[in-house]
Scaffold this motif. Structure first.
Motif, mmCIF file in Angstrom:
data_model
loop_
_atom_site.group_PDB
_atom_site.id
_atom_site.type_symbol
_atom_site.label_atom_id
_atom_site.label_comp_id
_atom_site.label_asym_id
_atom_site.label_seq_id
_atom_site.Cartn_x
_atom_site.Cartn_y
_atom_site.Cartn_z
ATOM 1 N N PRO A 219 -39.332 -70.541 22.968
ATOM 2 C CA PRO A 219 -38.494 -70.216 21.807
ATOM 3 C C PRO A 219 -37.702 -71.406 21.282
ATOM 4 O O PRO A 219 -37.518 -71.552 20.070
ATOM 5 C CB PRO A 219 -37.560 -69.120 22.347
ATOM 6 N N ILE A 220 -37.248 -72.264 22.184
ATOM 7 C CA ILE A 220 -36.482 -73.441 21.755
ATOM 8 C C ILE A 220 -37.396 -74.456 21.086
ATOM 9 O O ILE A 220 -37.046 -75.045 20.051
ATOM 10 C CB ILE A 220 -35.727 -74.051 22.958
ATOM 11 N N ILE A 221 -38.578 -74.664 21.640
ATOM 12 C CA ILE A 221 -39.544 -75.566 21.020
ATOM 13 C C ILE A 221 -39.861 -75.099 19.598
ATOM 14 O O ILE A 221 -39.979 -75.908 18.669
ATOM 15 C CB ILE A 221 -40.837 -75.626 21.860
ATOM 16 N N ALA A 222 -39.957 -73.775 19.427
ATOM 17 C CA ALA A 222 -40.305 -73.220 18.120
ATOM 18 C C ALA A 222 -39.191 -73.402 17.105
ATOM 19 O O ALA A 222 -39.425 -73.925 16.004
ATOM 20 C CB ALA A 222 -40.662 -71.741 18.268
ATOM 21 N N PHE A 223 -37.958 -72.964 17.438
ATOM 22 C CA PHE A 223 -36.921 -73.048 16.410
ATOM 23 C C PHE A 223 -36.488 -74.483 16.146
ATOM 24 O O PHE A 223 -35.990 -74.795 15.074
ATOM 25 C CB PHE A 223 -35.725 -72.128 16.724
ATOM 26 N N ALA A 224 -36.702 -75.386 17.132
ATOM 27 C CA ALA A 224 -36.352 -76.795 16.928
ATOM 28 C C ALA A 224 -37.406 -77.535 16.099
ATOM 29 O O ALA A 224 -37.212 -78.701 15.744
ATOM 30 C CB ALA A 224 -36.186 -77.490 18.272
ATOM 31 N N LYS A 225 -38.518 -76.844 15.808
ATOM 32 C CA LYS A 225 -39.604 -77.403 14.996
ATOM 33 C C LYS A 225 -40.217 -78.657 15.626
ATOM 34 O O LYS A 225 -40.620 -79.602 14.934
ATOM 35 C CB LYS A 225 -39.128 -77.704 13.558
ATOM 36 N N PHE A 226 -40.315 -78.660 16.948
ATOM 37 C CA PHE A 226 -40.910 -79.809 17.628
ATOM 38 C C PHE A 226 -42.399 -79.941 17.323
ATOM 39 O O PHE A 226 -42.982 -81.009 17.524
ATOM 40 C CB PHE A 226 -40.680 -79.715 19.131
ATOM 41 N N ASP A 227 -43.020 -78.863 16.835
ATOM 42 C CA ASP A 227 -44.426 -78.952 16.444
ATOM 43 C C ASP A 227 -44.624 -79.955 15.306
ATOM 44 O O ASP A 227 -45.743 -80.436 15.098
ATOM 45 C CB ASP A 227 -44.948 -77.576 16.029
#
Length: 345
Positions: A219-227
């Protein structure tokens, strides 16, 4: 109480307040690092539910002001503000808390938790271990703990170089960690180069190559837009860390008993909502499916996970013993004993 029921109560309370112009006698300023949108982060969900329940059930006598997205500073700085009474409350990562209570590092033994069910039962302020952990934290920081839960799920690695399928793939990778010696020890033991950075600097560090990768729950990877700045997502499930919700003790002790009861109850419901929100985000189109559409995702096999554990567990245990002595080992063994008991539950 289920997430849906908690959310329904919160929404009902919000409607009840509509149109009222009550002047609050008490203000609780609640800060956290993550997005305010309750569908994006567990701390956003917690803060929204807590605000609605407290304001409605105090009949407007208590106002809860929310400060998401690290508006008031870095995690450890906001904890300082809570300890001194500048801010009343904060929901903190273990990285921020470690600078005030280093023993939070005992959670960082890799692969200690077999699954999220066991983690949920152990990482709770009312569990057998949770009571021990909270009592020690409160005695050493003079903060009151309102909630204890996981940070959003098990950690995974992302990086911009190549998939991580084995320990050998970690060699030389610059991995951002929280400012936790235990996290640095994990990366070093696996052959990587730990790059400790505060949360506010992580996206830019990944974008510019200061760090090749990082580790966080989905969830943190997602909302931080690390993609946007990372190509590879490797599911290792190597560690799960706590978020700790605290409030200034003097402020809390100065409240009328009925308001203390209200705050305790609202925080309990909000913490349940936060846990449920993390599981929903993980599985929804805001979590892993969304990341998989943009990143190359691989799952590290159990056989390779065992090799990760073999390399990292002794290093973290040695660090805890070296830095925190008998007290650290006693707290660590209490945690491991609680995990074993809950795994056989």
């Amino acid at each position: 109480m289920s997430f849906l029921r908690s959310t329904a109560i919160a929404l009902t309370a919000a409607v009840a307040l509509t149109g009222q112009a009550l002047a609050a006698d008490i203000t609780i300023r609640l800060a956290h690092l993550n997005p305010e949108d309750p569908t994006q982060s567990h701390s956003g969900a917690m803060a929204a539910v807590f605000k609605s329940l407290v304001e409605a059930n105090s009949n407007g006598a208590i106002e809860v002001q929310l400060f998401p997205n690290g508006q008031l500073g870095k995690d450890n700085e906001v904890i300082d503000q809570v300890r001194t009474g500048v801010v009343e409350s904060t929901i903190s990562s273990s990285g921020g808390l470690a600078q005030h209570y280093p023993l939070v590092g005992v959670f960082d033994i890799p692969f200690a938790f077999p699954n999220i069910g066991v983690a949920t039962r152990v990482i709770d302020k009312d569990s057998e271990f949770g009571k021990k952990f909270v009592a020690d934290l409160e005695s050493k920081t003079e903060l009151k703990v309102l909630g204890l839960l996981d940070s959003g799920g098990f950690f995974a690695f992302t990086n911009s170089k190549a998939p991580i399928t084995s320990v050998e793939d970690m060699e030389g990778l610059k991995i951002r960690t929280m400012t936790l010696p235990t996290h640095e020890a994990i990366i070093s033991s696996l052959g990587g180069k730990p790059t400790p950075l505060p949360w506010a600097e992580v996206y830019t560090a990944l974008q510019t190559g200061v760090a090749d990768g990082q580790m966080n729950p989905v969830p943190i990877i997602a909302f931080a837009k690390f993609d946007e700045v990372q190509k590879y997502l490797s599911i290792t499930n190597h560690v799960i860390t706590p978020y700790v919700w605290t409030i200034n003790s003097d402020f809390y002790d100065g409240l009328a008993p009925e308001y203390q009861t209200l705050i305790n109850w609202a925080a309990e419901v909000a913490t349940d909502a936060g846990r449920s929100a993390s599981r929903v985000i993980e599985a929804s189109d805001k979590g892993l499916p969304a990341l998989a559409a943009k990143m190359e995702v691989n799952v590290v096999t159990p056989e390779e996970q065992a090799k990760f554990a073999e390399a990292a567990q002794p290093a973290v245990r040695a660090l805890i013993e070296e830095q925190y002595g008998a007290e650290g080992i006693e707290m660590l063994d209490a945690l491991l004993g609680s995990i074993e008991k809950q795994n056989n539950f």
